[in-house]
Scaffold this active site. Structure first.
Site, short mmCIF file in Angstrom:
data_model
loop_
_atom_site.label_atom_id
_atom_site.label_comp_id
_atom_site.label_asym_id
_atom_site.label_seq_id
_atom_site.Cartn_x
_atom_site.Cartn_y
_atom_site.Cartn_z
CB VAL A 257 4.54 -9.85 37.40
CG1 VAL A 257 4.84 -8.39 37.08
CG2 VAL A 257 3.05 -10.13 37.29
CB CYS A 258 9.45 -9.21 34.35
SG CYS A 258 11.19 -8.75 34.45
CB ILE A 259 11.09 -9.27 40.00
CG1 ILE A 259 11.17 -8.50 41.31
CG2 ILE A 259 12.47 -9.71 39.52
CD1 ILE A 259 11.54 -9.36 42.50
#
Lengths: 99, 130
Positions: free
Chosen positions: B76-78
Site C-alpha cells: 500500500v503506497c505510504i
C-alpha cells in the site's frame, strides 16, 4: 509492439474512446469493460466508429459487463471472461489501461 | 507469465472488483503475481475499519482473504495511505494518532515498490476509474 487498450469509462461522458481510436496501432486490440461497453449501443456513433476500425484491430468486450447492461454484441466483437482477459494480457506485449 | 497489478480505485468502484477477479483468474491460470500495488484511492481497499452492509459485496474483505490465502506481496503506497488516514501501528505511533486501521497482510511502502514490480513482472496491469 502490439498493445491491448483497456477502456472502462462510458464513451458518452468523456473523450477517452475517441482519443484511443486515434492512437490505435495496426495490430493493437481494444477491450471494453464496465461502462465502456456502452460504446456497443446499436446505432450510436461510437458503435459505428468501432465497426469502421481496420479489420486487423481486434475488438473485445467483457462478458459480465455486457450481460449487466443487456447489450447485444456486433459480430466483430469477441466476448471474453476473466480467464480470457488474462490470456489477452499475455497475448499482447503491453496492456494500457485508460484510467 | 509474471503479473504486477496496480489498483487506483476505491473498493466501491467496479474496477476494484475487476482487479480482484483478474488477479484470481491469473493465479487460477497458473500465472504468478509478483506484487499487488494499491495506490491513490486504492489504499481504502486495505483499510481494516470500514464495515460493509451484510447484503453487499465486501470487497475489502475479499481482497484481504485473497492476499492472505495466496500469500501475496501486497503493498500500500505510504504517502497515499497517510493522507487518507490509513495507518499501520508504526505510523500511528510516529504521528501520534489514536487508531490503527492497516494490518497484515498489507504492508506500507513507497512508490519504488511499484517501479520494482514493473521491472520484475512481464506485464503491469492497472485498474482504476469506474
Amino acid at each position: 509492439m502490439a498493445t491491448l487498450h483497456v477502456l472502462s469509462h462510458s464513451p458518452f461522458t468523456d473523450s477517452r474512446l475517441s482519443s484511443c481510436l486515434r492512437l490505435l496501432g495496426p495490430d493493437d486490440g481494444l477491450l471494453l469493460c464496465g461502462d465502456a461497453t456502452y460504446a456497443l449501443q446499436p446505432g450510436s456513433a461510437q458503435c459505428l466508429a468501432l465497426e469502421l476500425m481496420p479489420a486487423t484491430i481486434s475488438l473485445f468486450a467483457l462478458d459480465e459487463d455486457l450481460a449487466a447492461r443487456a447489450l447485444k454484441t456486433p459480430t466483430r466483437v469477441q466476448v471474453v471472461d476473466y480467464p480470457g482477459f488474462v490470456e489477452l494480457s499475455c497475448r499482447f506485449a503491453k496492456v494500457n489501461s485508460w484510467l | 507469465m509474471k503479473f504486477a497489478i496496480a489498483l487506483f480505485a476505491p473498493p466501491h468502484a467496479p474496477s476494484s472488483r475487476r482487479a480482484l477477479r483478474f488477479a484470481q483468474a491469473a493465479l487460477a491460470g497458473g500465472h504468478e503475481i509478483v506484487r499487488l500495488f494499491f495506490y491513490q484511492d486504492g489504499v481504502h481497499s486495505a483499510a481494516s475499519n470500514p464495515v460493509c452492509p451484510q447484503d453487499e459485496l465486501d470487497l475489502s474483505g475479499e481482497w484481504r482473504e485473497f492476499v492472505r490465502d495466496q500469500g501475496l506481496d501486497a503493498v500500500v503506497c505510504i504517502a497515499a495511505a497517510l493522507r487518507r488516514g490509513v495507518l499501520d501501528a508504526q505510523e500511528a505511533e510516529r504521528y501520534q494518532r489514536s487508531a490503527v486501521n492497516l494490518q497484515a497482510p498489507w504492508e506500507l511502502s513507497g512508490l519504488g515498490q511499484l517501479h520494482e514490480a514493473t521491472q520484475l513482472a512481464d506485464r503491469l496491469i492497472c485498474f482504476g476509474g469506474p
